[in-house]
Enzyme design. Structure first.
Site, PDB file in Angstrom:
ATOM      1  N   LYS A  13     -11.511  23.864  32.495  1.00 55.93           N
ATOM      2  CA  LYS A  13     -11.199  25.295  32.426  1.00 55.93           C
ATOM      3  C   LYS A  13     -12.409  26.073  31.897  1.00 55.93           C
ATOM      4  CE  LYS A  13      -7.791  24.688  29.474  1.00 55.93           C
ATOM      5  NZ  LYS A  13      -7.871  23.221  29.302  1.00 55.93           N
ATOM      6  N   ARG A  88      -0.488  29.577  26.607  1.00 57.53           N
ATOM      7  CA  ARG A  88      -0.329  28.138  26.438  1.00 57.53           C
ATOM      8  C   ARG A  88       1.147  27.744  26.361  1.00 57.53           C
ATOM      9  NH1 ARG A  88      -5.528  26.258  25.252  1.00 57.53           N
ATOM     10  NH2 ARG A  88      -5.527  24.244  24.270  1.00 57.53           N
ATOM     11  N   ARG A 127     -17.863  14.636  26.160  1.00 55.75           N
ATOM     12  CA  ARG A 127     -18.197  16.062  26.096  1.00 55.75           C
ATOM     13  C   ARG A 127     -19.038  16.419  24.871  1.00 55.75           C
ATOM     14  NH1 ARG A 127     -13.644  20.567  26.299  1.00 55.75           N
ATOM     15  NH2 ARG A 127     -12.768  19.374  24.594  1.00 55.75           N
ATOM     16  N   ARG A 160     -16.775  17.952  19.519  1.00 57.65           N
ATOM     17  CA  ARG A 160     -15.647  18.584  18.834  1.00 57.65           C
ATOM     18  C   ARG A 160     -14.851  17.555  18.050  1.00 57.65           C
ATOM     19  NH1 ARG A 160     -12.664  22.307  23.256  1.00 57.65           N
ATOM     20  NH2 ARG A 160     -10.876  21.355  22.246  1.00 57.65           N
ATOM     21  N   ARG A 171      -2.927  16.271  22.143  1.00 51.98           N
ATOM     22  CA  ARG A 171      -3.148  17.479  22.964  1.00 51.98           C
ATOM     23  C   ARG A 171      -2.544  17.316  24.352  1.00 51.98           C
ATOM     24  NH1 ARG A 171      -9.263  17.496  22.252  1.00 51.98           N
ATOM     25  NH2 ARG A 171      -9.377  19.015  23.948  1.00 51.98           N
TER      26      ARG A 171
HETATM   27  P1  AP5 Z   1     -14.268  21.649  29.765  1.00 55.00           P
HETATM   28  O1  AP5 Z   1     -14.652  22.707  30.741  1.00 55.00           O
HETATM   29  O2  AP5 Z   1     -14.776  21.754  28.380  1.00 55.00           O
HETATM   30  O3  AP5 Z   1     -12.666  21.425  29.794  1.00 55.00           O
HETATM   31  P2  AP5 Z   1     -11.486  22.354  29.268  1.00 55.00           P
HETATM   32  O4  AP5 Z   1     -10.411  22.319  30.306  1.00 55.00           O
HETATM   33  O5  AP5 Z   1     -11.998  23.697  28.865  1.00 55.00           O
HETATM   34  O6  AP5 Z   1     -11.024  21.460  28.056  1.00 55.00           O
HETATM   35  P3  AP5 Z   1     -10.687  21.788  26.513  1.00 55.00           P
HETATM   36  O7  AP5 Z   1     -10.629  20.486  25.813  1.00 55.00           O
HETATM   37  O8  AP5 Z   1     -11.642  22.814  25.955  1.00 55.00           O
HETATM   38  O9  AP5 Z   1      -9.280  22.373  26.629  1.00 55.00           O
HETATM   39  P4  AP5 Z   1      -8.265  22.400  25.530  1.00 55.00           P
HETATM   40  O10 AP5 Z   1      -7.256  23.216  26.240  1.00 55.00           O
HETATM   41  O11 AP5 Z   1      -7.793  21.121  24.970  1.00 55.00           O
HETATM   42  O12 AP5 Z   1      -9.059  23.014  24.277  1.00 55.00           O
HETATM   43  P5  AP5 Z   1      -9.158  24.490  23.683  1.00 55.00           P
HETATM   44  O13 AP5 Z   1     -10.515  24.672  23.167  1.00 55.00           O
HETATM   45  O14 AP5 Z   1      -8.602  25.497  24.645  1.00 55.00           O
HETATM   46  O15 AP5 Z   1     -14.711  20.228  30.405  1.00 55.00           O
HETATM   47  C1  AP5 Z   1     -14.507  19.019  29.695  1.00 55.00           C
HETATM   48  C2  AP5 Z   1     -15.707  18.070  29.917  1.00 55.00           C
HETATM   49  O16 AP5 Z   1     -15.745  17.703  31.300  1.00 55.00           O
HETATM   50  C3  AP5 Z   1     -17.082  18.700  29.617  1.00 55.00           C
HETATM   51  O17 AP5 Z   1     -17.912  17.704  29.089  1.00 55.00           O
HETATM   52  C4  AP5 Z   1     -17.609  19.154  30.993  1.00 55.00           C
HETATM   53  O18 AP5 Z   1     -19.021  19.129  31.041  1.00 55.00           O
HETATM   54  C5  AP5 Z   1     -16.988  18.081  31.897  1.00 55.00           C
HETATM   55  N1  AP5 Z   1     -16.638  18.575  33.234  1.00 55.00           N
HETATM   56  C6  AP5 Z   1     -16.078  19.765  33.550  1.00 55.00           C
HETATM   57  N2  AP5 Z   1     -15.881  19.859  34.884  1.00 55.00           N
HETATM   58  C7  AP5 Z   1     -16.314  18.675  35.406  1.00 55.00           C
HETATM   59  C8  AP5 Z   1     -16.366  18.147  36.726  1.00 55.00           C
HETATM   60  N3  AP5 Z   1     -15.925  18.840  37.787  1.00 55.00           N
HETATM   61  N4  AP5 Z   1     -16.858  16.895  36.908  1.00 55.00           N
HETATM   62  C9  AP5 Z   1     -17.296  16.165  35.837  1.00 55.00           C
HETATM   63  N5  AP5 Z   1     -17.287  16.619  34.567  1.00 55.00           N
HETATM   64  C10 AP5 Z   1     -16.791  17.853  34.352  1.00 55.00           C
HETATM   65  O19 AP5 Z   1      -8.094  24.397  22.482  1.00 55.00           O
HETATM   66  C11 AP5 Z   1      -8.356  23.632  21.335  1.00 55.00           C
HETATM   67  C12 AP5 Z   1      -7.247  23.852  20.317  1.00 55.00           C
HETATM   68  O20 AP5 Z   1      -7.174  25.250  19.946  1.00 55.00           O
HETATM   69  C13 AP5 Z   1      -5.821  23.531  20.804  1.00 55.00           C
HETATM   70  O21 AP5 Z   1      -5.529  22.145  20.665  1.00 55.00           O
HETATM   71  C14 AP5 Z   1      -4.981  24.424  19.873  1.00 55.00           C
HETATM   72  O22 AP5 Z   1      -4.855  23.848  18.594  1.00 55.00           O
HETATM   73  C15 AP5 Z   1      -5.840  25.678  19.753  1.00 55.00           C
HETATM   74  N6  AP5 Z   1      -5.490  26.674  20.777  1.00 55.00           N
HETATM   75  C16 AP5 Z   1      -6.309  27.111  21.787  1.00 55.00           C
HETATM   76  N7  AP5 Z   1      -5.673  28.010  22.539  1.00 55.00           N
HETATM   77  C17 AP5 Z   1      -4.429  28.162  22.003  1.00 55.00           C
HETATM   78  C18 AP5 Z   1      -3.298  28.964  22.351  1.00 55.00           C
HETATM   79  N8  AP5 Z   1      -3.307  29.779  23.417  1.00 55.00           N
HETATM   80  N9  AP5 Z   1      -2.195  28.868  21.578  1.00 55.00           N
HETATM   81  C19 AP5 Z   1      -2.158  28.061  20.507  1.00 55.00           C
HETATM   82  N10 AP5 Z   1      -3.185  27.245  20.127  1.00 55.00           N
HETATM   83  C20 AP5 Z   1      -4.318  27.317  20.872  1.00 55.00           C
END
Ligand code: AP5
Length: 216
Positions: A13, A88, A127, A160, A171
């Site tokens: 994402k 979410r 990552r 992270r 997660r």
């Molecule tokens: P990346 O693009 O970083 O993936 P992502 O989908 O953004 O994954 P996240 O882990 O950031 O999502 P998340 O939803 O768990 O975390 P968030 O920060 O939102 O890609 C991942 C890896 O793959 C990278 O190394 C990239 O280079 C690689 N990659 C990408 N595309 C690729 C491809 N096509 N081929 C190969 N490799 C590829 O949330 C973290 C925490 O914050 C949550 O657990 C929660 O506690 C809190 N939080 C965040 N939002 C909310 C909300 N709305 N409500 C409540 N709590 C929240």
């Protein structure tokens, strides 16, 4: 224009939302990044979010919804925004719809990136994230040109704390229980665009652009 990126942790994402936002000249609003930046600055918001993030559970919606709606009301979001990691759960989705409706606006599209669990685990374990601009890269699939430095801004790369095995498992559970139901919610509203998220970053970006309505 308002576009949401939906998908499991590690689906790509952040990677795809960041690229599309640059291309469309829109702000990229990633709730995870907002919480991590608040934590780096040691603000109340960051300290409140810390324990939830470490456990891999959602930060309470009262905190998250207020933070996002405030960010969306900033002058740099008047043309719209790309939302990544928000909403979410159903409560957040309904609050966002209501807030936009009150301004005569609406979500245009929801890009759901679908990736197998095996690929998610591989992506998260390799990552690295830039401390300054938050851009992700991958130790083997998209390594930085200079080890430890972000290709985009030269910032320091780090892993992270919630990318450990226990938090990732939690997660994924939370995603299935609370976030995956949004796939139905947005399908019913005819907003959902499902994208096969496996393949290289450029290939997935091409699929997204081809699937979004209008010329991009
Ligand atoms: P990346 O693009 O970083 O993936 P992502 O989908 O953004 O994954 P996240 O882990 O950031 O999502 P998340 O939803 O768990 O975390 P968030 O920060 O939102 O890609 C991942 C890896 O793959 C990278 O190394 C990239 O280079 C690689 N990659 C990408 N595309 C690729 C491809 N096509 N081929 C190969 N490799 C590829 O949330 C973290 C925490 O914050 C949550 O657990 C929660 O506690 C809190 N939080 C965040 N939002 C909310 C909300 N709305 N409500 C409540 N709590 C929240």
């Amino acid at each position: 224009m308002y576009i949401i990126f939906l998908g499991a942790p590690g689906a790509g994402k952040g990677t795809q939302a960041g690229e599309l936002a640059r291309e469309l000249g829109l702000e990229h609003i990633a709730t995870g990044d907002l919480f991590r930046q608040a934590l780096e600055r040691g603000t109340d918001l960051g300290l409140k979010a810390k324990s939830y993030m470490e456990k891999g559970v959602l930060v309470p919606s009262q905190i998250t919804i207020g933070m996002v709606l405030e960010r969306l009301s900033a002058p740099d979001c008047t043309k719209g925004a790309i939302l990544d990691g928000f909403p979410r759960n159903l409560e957040q989705a309904e609050a966002l719809d209501k807030a936009l409706r009150e301004q005569g606006k609406a979500i245009d599209n929801v890009v759901y990136i679908k990736v197998s669990e095996e690929e998610l685990l591989k992506r998260l374990s390799g990552r690295w994230i830039c401390r300054r601009c938050q851009a992700p890269c991958h130790a083997t699939d998209s390594p930085p040109r200079v080890w430890g430095k972000c290709d985009k801004c030269g910032g320091e790369l780090y892993q992270r704390p919630d990318d450990n095995e226990v938090s990732v498992k939690k997660r994924l559970e939370v995603y299935l229980a609370e976030t995956a139901p949004l796939i139905d919610y947005y399908t019913q509203g005819s907003k959902l665009i499902e994208i096969a998220g496996e393949g290289g970053v450029a290939e997935v970006a091409k699929r997204i652009k081809a699937a979004l309505p209008g010329e991009r």
